[in-house]
Design an enzyme around this catalytic site. Structure first.
Site, PDB file in Angstrom:
ATOM      1  N   TYR A  33      36.648  29.536  46.222  1.00 15.43           N
ATOM      2  CA  TYR A  33      37.598  29.997  44.969  1.00 15.43           C
ATOM      3  C   TYR A  33      38.091  31.183  44.954  1.00 15.43           C
ATOM      4  O   TYR A  33      37.483  32.307  45.707  1.00 15.43           O
ATOM      5  CB  TYR A  33      36.578  29.538  43.729  1.00 15.43           C
ATOM      6  CG  TYR A  33      35.599  30.675  43.135  1.00 15.43           C
ATOM      7  CD1 TYR A  33      34.441  30.838  44.139  1.00 15.43           C
ATOM      8  CD2 TYR A  33      35.655  31.481  42.090  1.00 15.43           C
ATOM      9  CE1 TYR A  33      33.599  31.865  43.700  1.00 15.43           C
ATOM     10  CE2 TYR A  33      34.955  32.471  41.964  1.00 15.43           C
ATOM     11  CZ  TYR A  33      33.796  32.731  42.735  1.00 15.43           C
ATOM     12  OH  TYR A  33      32.887  33.632  42.310  1.00 15.43           O
ATOM     13  N   LYS A 148      33.788  33.438  49.804  1.00 12.14           N
ATOM     14  CA  LYS A 148      33.954  33.168  48.169  1.00 12.14           C
ATOM     15  C   LYS A 148      33.613  31.655  47.992  1.00 12.14           C
ATOM     16  O   LYS A 148      34.664  31.152  47.485  1.00 12.14           O
ATOM     17  CB  LYS A 148      35.163  33.696  47.637  1.00 12.14           C
ATOM     18  CG  LYS A 148      34.991  34.268  46.177  1.00 12.14           C
ATOM     19  CD  LYS A 148      35.868  35.267  45.572  1.00 12.14           C
ATOM     20  CE  LYS A 148      35.761  35.316  44.181  1.00 12.14           C
ATOM     21  NZ  LYS A 148      34.724  35.733  43.638  1.00 12.14           N
ATOM     22  N   GLU A 181      24.964  44.089  46.304  1.00  4.31           N
ATOM     23  CA  GLU A 181      25.943  43.833  45.466  1.00  4.31           C
ATOM     24  C   GLU A 181      25.499  43.067  44.154  1.00  4.31           C
ATOM     25  O   GLU A 181      24.408  42.833  44.051  1.00  4.31           O
ATOM     26  CB  GLU A 181      27.313  42.926  45.984  1.00  4.31           C
ATOM     27  CG  GLU A 181      26.902  41.632  46.407  1.00  4.31           C
ATOM     28  CD  GLU A 181      27.940  40.897  46.667  1.00  4.31           C
ATOM     29  OE1 GLU A 181      29.287  41.043  46.751  1.00  4.31           O
ATOM     30  OE2 GLU A 181      27.796  39.711  47.469  1.00  4.31           O
TER      31      GLU A 181
HETATM   32  N1  PDD Z   1      33.300  37.481  41.174  1.00  6.55           N
HETATM   33  N2  PDD Z   1      30.850  40.080  44.481  1.00  6.55           N
HETATM   34  C1  PDD Z   1      30.727  38.942  44.089  1.00  6.55           C
HETATM   35  C2  PDD Z   1      29.302  38.134  44.300  1.00  6.55           C
HETATM   36  C3  PDD Z   1      31.505  38.213  43.265  1.00  6.55           C
HETATM   37  O1  PDD Z   1      31.485  37.058  42.798  1.00  6.55           O
HETATM   38  C4  PDD Z   1      32.641  39.169  42.798  1.00  6.55           C
HETATM   39  C5  PDD Z   1      33.642  38.635  41.804  1.00  6.55           C
HETATM   40  C6  PDD Z   1      33.067  40.521  43.461  1.00  6.55           C
HETATM   41  C7  PDD Z   1      34.015  41.351  43.104  1.00  6.55           C
HETATM   42  O2  PDD Z   1      35.117  41.027  43.615  1.00  6.55           O
HETATM   43  P1  PDD Z   1      36.594  41.037  43.074  1.00  6.55           P
HETATM   44  O3  PDD Z   1      36.787  42.675  42.775  1.00  6.55           O
HETATM   45  O4  PDD Z   1      37.598  40.706  44.148  1.00  6.55           O
HETATM   46  O5  PDD Z   1      36.721  40.431  41.677  1.00  6.55           O
HETATM   47  C8  PDD Z   1      31.764  40.942  44.109  1.00  6.55           C
HETATM   48  C9  PDD Z   1      34.492  36.880  40.180  1.00  6.55           C
HETATM   49  C10 PDD Z   1      35.187  38.087  39.257  1.00  6.55           C
HETATM   50  C11 PDD Z   1      33.800  35.733  39.531  1.00  6.55           C
HETATM   51  O6  PDD Z   1      33.068  35.014  40.214  1.00  6.55           O
HETATM   52  O7  PDD Z   1      34.214  35.586  38.430  1.00  6.55           O
END
Ligand code: PDD
Length: 285
Positions: A33, A148, A181
């Protein structure tokens, strides 16, 4: 209010949209996703997010027959046809497709592609100004956090645990005490003027916001990608997290311990301003 979802070729009203019980996303979490922020109906870093989506799909061996341009076109239609607030986010999900339940899969399945808009998740300014608290948790995820995947069980359980402990976010720590993270964000520390974040490996998601903020940090300050320990996190001068929806968010407390003076630090504040400037420039979309 008309909320439109795209499901594998059709645009339908969101509350009438349905997915098969035998969709492998539903049965196995077998999919990937993206969440892309919208500013006035325009995708922020759409290209980067769609590239990451295609890459995530490839890494779990889903043959996604869509180019970045195809995905952008569908997204454009969803945004155009929806009456929803156009400053929320676009949610995109790809699953391996529909098949009788079996752990093994066939490469001939037609992937399910879904897109629809999510409402804005903006943080009250007061929280941004005051900063948030986080708690650390043992990382019990699999070894491919660079993908992801929609298989978010460890993330949602950790997020829930953090929330029940009164924290805004949970931060995953590896077995050997390395800070990885957040459950839905990347994390940075500032120590003696140097901004540090975990390198891009299979232990973290390579966040699009992380990348932008790291570049901004490198231009203005000194910034490095280096593993850092839990001890380093506790002793940091400043801590902040980044994500598509959280943007740059100051952390003032970790596991109940105050960070620095317990207020959002100057470097974090400045990066916040730089990020806001960056995203307000249409050339950067
Ligand atoms: N989450 N690390 C994880 C585990 C994440 O799920 C996300 C983002 C990030 C940050 O990635 P980015 O800057 O590309 O949004 C790091 C999204 C926002 C979510 O699951 O809703």
């Amino acid at each position: 209010m008309k909320e439109i979802a795209y499901i594998s070729g059709d645009f339908v009203e969101l509350d009438k949209a349905s997915i098969s019980l035998e969709d492998r996303g539903f049965q196995f979490g077998d999919g990937v996703y993206e969440v892309i922020k919208l500013y006035d109906g325009i995708l922020f870093k759409g290209e980067e997010h769609f590239k990451r989506l295609i890459n995530s799909a490839e890494l779990i061996r889903i043959n996604l027959d869509y180019s970045v341009e195809d995905l952008k076109e569908i997204a454009f239609e969803v945004i155009k046809r929806s009456d929803k607030n156009k400053s929320g986010s676009l949610y995109i999900q790809v699953t391996r497709g529909v098949a009788p339940r079996d752990h093994n899969f066939s490469y001939t399945l037609e992937p399910t592609l879904v897109m629809y808009l999510l409402p804005p998740k903006s943080l009250p300014n007061e929280i941004r100004e005051k900063g948030v608290s986080v708690v650390t948790l043992v990382d019990n995820r699999w070894g491919c956090c660079n993908i992801k995947t929609i298989n978010l069980l460890p993330n949602i359980l950790a997020s829930q645990e953090a929330s029940e402990k009164g924290a805004f976010e949970g931060i995953f720590i590896s077995d050997n005490d390395i800070v990885l993270e957040g459950t839905g964000s990347n994390i940075f520390i500032v120590k003696d003027g140097v901004i540090i974040t975990h390198p891009v490996t299979n232990k973290i998601l390579s966040g699009i916001t992380r990348e932008i903020v790291f570049e901004l940090a490198r231009e203005r300050f000194s910034a490095v990608e280096d593993p850092f320990s839990l001890e380093d996190l506790y002793n940091a001068d400043e801590v902040f997290i980044t994500s598509t929806t959280k943007e740059v968010l100051g952390v003032v407390e970790v596991d109940g311990k105050k960070i620095g003076d317990g207020v959002v630090g100057d470097v974090t504040k400045e990066l916040n301003v730089l990020y806001r400037e960056y995203k307000s420039n249409p050339d950067n979309f």
